[in-house]
Design an enzyme around this catalytic site. Structure first.
Site, PDB file in Angstrom:
ATOM      1  N   GLY A 164      49.022   1.841  11.064  1.00  0.00           N
ATOM      2  CA  GLY A 164      47.655   1.670  11.034  1.00  0.00           C
ATOM      3  C   GLY A 164      46.932   2.241  12.440  1.00  0.00           C
ATOM      4  N   SER A 169      51.031   5.140   8.762  1.00  0.00           N
ATOM      5  CA  SER A 169      49.923   6.180   8.820  1.00  0.00           C
ATOM      6  C   SER A 169      50.116   7.407   7.664  1.00  0.00           C
ATOM      7  CB  SER A 169      49.596   6.509  10.076  1.00  0.00           C
ATOM      8  OG  SER A 169      48.967   5.593  10.735  1.00  0.00           O
ATOM      9  N   ASN A 175      51.680  -1.167   0.082  1.00  0.00           N
ATOM     10  CA  ASN A 175      51.615  -2.481   0.728  1.00  0.00           C
ATOM     11  C   ASN A 175      49.968  -2.719   1.097  1.00  0.00           C
ATOM     12  OD1 ASN A 175      51.757  -4.766   2.456  1.00  0.00           O
ATOM     13  ND2 ASN A 175      52.569  -3.509   4.149  1.00  0.00           N
ATOM     14  N   TRP A 176      49.564  -3.636   0.106  1.00  0.00           N
ATOM     15  CA  TRP A 176      47.973  -3.866   0.451  1.00  0.00           C
ATOM     16  C   TRP A 176      47.914  -4.745   1.446  1.00  0.00           C
ATOM     17  CZ3 TRP A 176      45.905  -4.893  -5.047  1.00  0.00           C
ATOM     18  CH2 TRP A 176      46.189  -3.673  -6.051  1.00  0.00           C
ATOM     19  N   LYS A 177      48.708  -5.305   2.026  1.00  0.00           N
ATOM     20  CA  LYS A 177      48.451  -6.377   3.108  1.00  0.00           C
ATOM     21  C   LYS A 177      47.515  -7.413   2.591  1.00  0.00           C
ATOM     22  CE  LYS A 177      49.881  -2.976   6.136  1.00  0.00           C
ATOM     23  NZ  LYS A 177      49.983  -2.180   7.681  1.00  0.00           N
ATOM     24  N   GLY A 236      50.402   1.751   3.497  1.00  0.00           N
ATOM     25  CA  GLY A 236      49.388   0.835   3.822  1.00  0.00           C
ATOM     26  C   GLY A 236      48.103   1.046   3.520  1.00  0.00           C
ATOM     27  N   GLY A 237      47.314   1.563   4.604  1.00  0.00           N
ATOM     28  CA  GLY A 237      45.700   1.770   4.242  1.00  0.00           C
ATOM     29  C   GLY A 237      45.621   2.760   3.155  1.00  0.00           C
ATOM     30  N   HIS A 285      58.393  -7.074   7.508  1.00  0.00           N
ATOM     31  CA  HIS A 285      57.517  -6.038   7.898  1.00  0.00           C
ATOM     32  C   HIS A 285      57.059  -6.438   9.408  1.00  0.00           C
ATOM     33  CE1 HIS A 285      53.401  -4.298   8.606  1.00  0.00           C
ATOM     34  NE2 HIS A 285      53.877  -3.405   7.460  1.00  0.00           N
ATOM     35  N   GLU A 314      59.587   1.967   9.910  1.00  0.00           N
ATOM     36  CA  GLU A 314      58.130   1.896  10.076  1.00  0.00           C
ATOM     37  C   GLU A 314      57.866   1.772  11.518  1.00  0.00           C
ATOM     38  OE1 GLU A 314      55.582   0.851   6.529  1.00  0.00           O
ATOM     39  OE2 GLU A 314      56.213  -0.897   7.576  1.00  0.00           O
ATOM     40  N   GLU A 369      54.401  -6.758  10.891  1.00  0.00           N
ATOM     41  CA  GLU A 369      53.305  -7.597  11.149  1.00  0.00           C
ATOM     42  C   GLU A 369      53.726  -9.172  10.859  1.00  0.00           C
ATOM     43  OE1 GLU A 369      50.629  -5.540   8.413  1.00  0.00           O
ATOM     44  OE2 GLU A 369      50.569  -3.972   9.691  1.00  0.00           O
TER      45      GLU A 369
HETATM   46  P1  PGA Z   1      49.679   2.042   7.137  1.00  0.00           P
HETATM   47  O1  PGA Z   1      50.733   0.774   7.065  1.00  0.00           O
HETATM   48  O2  PGA Z   1      49.967   2.932   6.159  1.00  0.00           O
HETATM   49  O3  PGA Z   1      48.344   1.652   7.138  1.00  0.00           O
HETATM   50  O4  PGA Z   1      50.026   2.760   8.504  1.00  0.00           O
HETATM   51  C1  PGA Z   1      51.876   0.921   6.687  1.00  0.00           C
HETATM   52  C2  PGA Z   1      52.523  -0.262   6.570  1.00  0.00           C
HETATM   53  O5  PGA Z   1      52.411  -1.040   7.470  1.00  0.00           O
HETATM   54  O6  PGA Z   1      53.317  -0.607   5.668  1.00  0.00           O
END
Ligand code: PGA
Length: 255
Positions: A175, A216, A9-11, A237-238, A97, A169, A99
């Site tokens: 994050g 994470s 997930n590149w956001k 994500g990251g 998600h 999640e 967010e």
């Molecule tokens: P993260 O994000 O790996 O940066 O914690 C995961 C996500 O929100 O899908």
């Protein structure tokens, strides 16, 4: 046997040019890892880079997904993207998600409508659920996450549910560098998420649906998650923005 699935997930990261660079740096390794059907790998760039990334991985087993969609299929909805636009260029779509729930006001009801629209247009949803820190500390994880799963899949047919992916999640792990423990995530997925699916459908369906862990995930901690029987992959994500890290995470899944 559930095939593991890892999604990046590149956001809101990477321009089209940067997306091209990132995909070029990992395509061959990821294609090798996804060959033979033992692991599904999905890249989820921002909308505007989806066609570019889809073009770059065409002919490989690497799949592409979007990070959101709207539940209507066309019309006066300025700024939104519809399922028939996405299914021309990608196969998966992340829905709900945290967010989106947190910053863009997405509700369980909206998530449910989006899943229905995605499925009606042959997009495979990756449905995100997870509790926040206060809920976790108050011992409300099972009630809250179970409720999210039941609301998300309300009125969705069993076969459609089977083709969907869920991602557990915990918000406090996203994050933050503070991942859940493998055993903790395994328990929520096995008891709460599969429990809710068994209630909605039946035990066989609950066992067939793939459920990822997200929050994470790094090359260092990923083995702990993949060792868990209830965890079928990761939503990353990251670490999905760094070619070497994402490749290492995918490698850990085929071990
Ligand atoms: P993260 O994000 O790996 O940066 O914690 C995961 C996500 O929100 O899908």
């Amino acid at each position: 046997m559930r095939t593991p699935i890892i999604a990046g997930n590149w956001k809101m990261n990477k321009t089209i040019a940067e997306a091209r660079e990132l995909v070029n740096a990992m395509r061959d390794d990821l294609a090798r890892l996804a060959a033979g059907g033992k692991l599904d790998i999905v890249l989820c760039p921002p909308f505007i880079a989806v066609p570019e990334v889809a073009g770059l991985v065409r002919g490989t087993p690497i799949r592409v997904g979007a990070q959101n969609l709207f539940w209507e299929t066309k019309g006066a909805f300025t700024g939104e993207i519809a399922a028939p636009m996405l299914n021309e260029v990608c196969e998966h779509v992340i829905i709900g998600h945290s967010e989106r729930r947190q910053y863009f006001g997405e509700t369980d009801e909206g998530v449910n409508k989006k899943i229905k629209t995605a499925l009606a247009h042959h997009l495979k949803p990756i449905v995100c659920v997870g509790e926040n820190l206060a809920q976790n500390e108050a011992g409300q994880t099972a009630a809250f996450v179970g409720g999210q799963v039941r609301a998300a899949f309300q009125g969705i047919a069993r076969d459609d549910a089977r083709g969907s992916v869920l991602a557990y999640e915990p918000i406090w792990a996203i994050g933050t560098g503070k991942a859940a423990s493998g055993a903790g995530a395994n328990a929520v997925i096995g008891l709460t998420i599969r429990g809710a699916l068994a209630e909605l459908y039946d035990e066989a369906t609950a066992q067939a649906v793939r459920v990822q862990y997200g929050g994470s995930v790094t090359p260092k901690n990923v083995a702990e998650f993949f060792a868990q029987p209830e965890i079928d992959g990761a939503l990353v994500g990251g670490a999905s923005l760094v070619a070497a890290d994402f490749i290492a995470i995918c490698k850990a899944a085929v071990k």
